[in-house]
Design a protein around this motif. Structure first.
Motif, PDB file in Angstrom:
ATOM      1  N   THR A  43       4.316  17.308 -11.286  1.00  0.00           N
ATOM      2  CA  THR A  43       4.256  15.848 -11.423  1.00  0.00           C
ATOM      3  C   THR A  43       5.623  15.250 -11.715  1.00  0.00           C
ATOM      4  N   THR A  88      -4.373  15.637  -7.988  1.00  0.00           N
ATOM      5  CA  THR A  88      -5.183  14.497  -7.555  1.00  0.00           C
ATOM      6  C   THR A  88      -4.670  13.189  -8.126  1.00  0.00           C
ATOM      7  N   VAL A  90      -1.936  12.325  -9.916  1.00  0.00           N
ATOM      8  CA  VAL A  90      -0.521  11.975  -9.731  1.00  0.00           C
ATOM      9  C   VAL A  90      -0.081  12.115  -8.274  1.00  0.00           C
ATOM     10  N   MET A  91      -0.275  13.294  -7.698  1.00  0.00           N
ATOM     11  CA  MET A  91       0.294  13.558  -6.380  1.00  0.00           C
ATOM     12  C   MET A  91      -0.485  12.916  -5.238  1.00  0.00           C
ATOM     13  N   GLU A  92      -1.812  12.791  -5.367  1.00  0.00           N
ATOM     14  CA  GLU A  92      -2.600  12.198  -4.295  1.00  0.00           C
ATOM     15  C   GLU A  92      -2.851  10.706  -4.515  1.00  0.00           C
ATOM     16  N   MET A  93      -3.291  10.350  -5.724  1.00  0.00           N
ATOM     17  CA  MET A  93      -3.641   8.955  -6.000  1.00  0.00           C
ATOM     18  C   MET A  93      -2.413   8.093  -6.288  1.00  0.00           C
ATOM     19  N   GLY A  94      -1.303   8.732  -6.632  1.00  0.00           N
ATOM     20  CA  GLY A  94      -0.052   8.002  -6.776  1.00  0.00           C
ATOM     21  C   GLY A  94       0.225   7.409  -8.140  1.00  0.00           C
ATOM     22  N   TYR A  95      -0.563   7.741  -9.138  1.00  0.00           N
ATOM     23  CA  TYR A  95      -0.280   7.254 -10.491  1.00  0.00           C
ATOM     24  C   TYR A  95       0.879   8.046 -11.078  1.00  0.00           C
ATOM     25  N   THR A  96       1.563   7.467 -12.047  1.00  0.00           N
ATOM     26  CA  THR A  96       2.639   8.195 -12.720  1.00  0.00           C
ATOM     27  C   THR A  96       2.028   9.174 -13.723  1.00  0.00           C
ATOM     28  N   TRP A  97       2.803  10.181 -14.070  1.00  0.00           N
ATOM     29  CA  TRP A  97       2.278  11.135 -15.053  1.00  0.00           C
ATOM     30  C   TRP A  97       2.107  10.460 -16.402  1.00  0.00           C
ATOM     31  N   SER A 386     -10.327  16.558  -5.197  1.00  0.00           N
ATOM     32  CA  SER A 386     -10.601  15.657  -6.316  1.00  0.00           C
ATOM     33  C   SER A 386     -11.861  16.079  -7.061  1.00  0.00           C
TER      34      SER A 386
END
Length: 430
Positions: A43, A88, A90-97, A386
């Motif tokens: 992440t 899921t 962080v890397m797929e949904m795009g949220y920050t860690w 997911s």
């Protein structure tokens, strides 16, 4: 003092037996200090800081469980949830860690509140066993595909999505060797089989020049890169409610199942088959999740590996306290953890995945209204990458199939509510 505080005489155990049990439990779950930093580092989190957070969160959680709930159950960042956090959320949904840590903290707060309330038993009992078993198995399948990818046994393919990798590569062969060794040692009841497999692959990779040794012992790395870096407001503003629910759901039911299963093996259930002080045990678990998010790691949960300590004679919280002390000692072995490559932890991931997948065998295969939603939930997790999607599809299909089969009365109100919520989520959010 120890005998009195931990009620050792009443539980039919001794200080020596509890210490041995604590060491045994630690050795069976110590692989997490190598695996968790490798996973979360994907992440962008600092691997050394995550290593410290992993050890501290495990130590705090185990201490609370031992000193407050007096159960021989150890805690650490949960396998599966760390993969969901990384691959899921962080890397797929795009949220920050940072937002993901915020979501973990919020789920811990909600879990803590539910643990205080009398409704906790209703919530836990309202979810059908089919979904509990299949979701656990699905998380195992999710871990399996990540393990095979990390080992490069499978790689992406434009036509078939996935295909077999170059299995002649030295790293792939080492990963396979590690998996075979772990399975064989486990069959022979060798304590610490997983960590032995990880260290074997790491040492061989260094001897073959595929990896560099970074040392064994040193002062712990700085915790600053992840300490108090969670973004609670960002998690709420981003509408991460589905993610929060997934963290909460898996942690709550995995913890409840682990506690009951481990307590049953140790003869700690009461005459009605219930777990005394379950409220305290759940409070310990939820508190550890909040502490872990503050330090910088994914959801902390009770470990089924605690059963190994119980098999060694552990019956009280002193066992968990010993585990906590050993996790604090492990803080000084960060160079060793930093020397472990991803293909060395892949065998451990795959082995844990296989243990979790056994839940599918316990489904009622003569009842399609139980099997269909269960298997759908399980296979959806790795195929959609997911855990949250698998949970959602499991609840929706369970309610729909029962309704159409004329068995709607078997569905609890909680399942109906969650099924409707998930349908609305897919319809309006995606």
């Amino acid at each position: 003092m120890l005998k009195t505080y931990f009620q050792l005489d009443q539980l039919g155990t001794t200080v020596r037996r509890e210490v041995v049990a604590g060491v045994t439990t630690f050795l069976t779950m110590a692989y997490i200090i190598f695996v968790n930093p490798v996973i979360l580092a994907n992440t962008g989190m600092d691997q050394g800081s995550v290593f410290v957070a992993t050890c501290v969160a495990a130590a705090v959680g185990s201490l609370i469980m031992g000193l407050y709930a007096n159960y021989p159950v150890a805690l650490a960042p949960g396998m599966g949830l760390n993969a969901f956090f990384t691959f899921t959320v962080v890397m797929e949904m795009g949220y920050t860690w940072n937002q993901a840590l915020g979501a973990v903290f919020i789920s811990g707060v909600v879990f803590f509140i539910l643990a205080l309330l009398k409704v906790r038993e209703y919530i836990i009992n309202s979810i059908p066993m089919t979904l509990k078993l299949s979701i656990s198995a699905g998380i195992g399948l999710f871990l399996a595909i990540i393990a095979l990818e990390n080992a490069k046994v499978i790689v992406d393919h434009p036509a078939t999505l996935l295909t077999l990798g170059d299995i002649g590569q030295p790293t792939v062969l080492l990963a396979a060797l590690g998996f075979f060794v772990i399975c064989a040692l486990h069959y022979r009841n060798i304590t610490g089989s997983i960590i032995i497999g990880i260290l074997l692959v790491t040492i061989l990779s260094i001897l073959l020049g595929l990896n560099q040794a970074q040392g064994i012992v040193s002062a712990p790395p700085s915790i600053a890169p992840t300490f108090f870096q969670l973004d609670i407001a960002g998690a709420l503003e981003a509408g991460m409610f589905g993610v929060i629910f997934a963290f909460l759901f898996v942690d709550m039911f995995d913890t409840a199942g682990t506690l009951v299963g481990v307590a049953h093996r140790g003869g700690l259930l009461d005459k009605d088959g219930k777990l005394p002080r379950i409220g305290k045990a759940l409070l310990a678990d939820s508190s550890a999740t909040m502490v872990g998010a503050i330090f910088g790691t994914s959801t902390v949960t009770s470990y089924i590996e605690s059963a190994s300590g119980i098999n060694a004679g552990g019956r009280s919280g002193l066992t968990a306290v010993v585990v906590a002390i050993l996790f604090l000692v492990a803080l000084f072995f960060s160079p060793l953890a930093g020397s472990v490559p991803a293909y060395a932890t892949a065998p451990a991931l795959l082995f844990v995945a296989l243990l979790m997948a056994r839940g599918l065998a316990e489904l009622d295969w003569d009842d399609m209204t139980e099997v269909a939603p269960g298997v759908l939930a399980a296979i959806s997790m790795p195929l959609t990458y997911s855990i949250a999607n698998g949970i959602a599809l499991g609840f929706i299909s369970y309610a729909a199939i029962k309704l159409l089969a004329g068995r709607a009365r078997e569905v609890s109100i909680a399942v109906w509510v969650l099924a409707v919520v998930f349908v609305l989520k897919f319809a309006f959010i995606g």
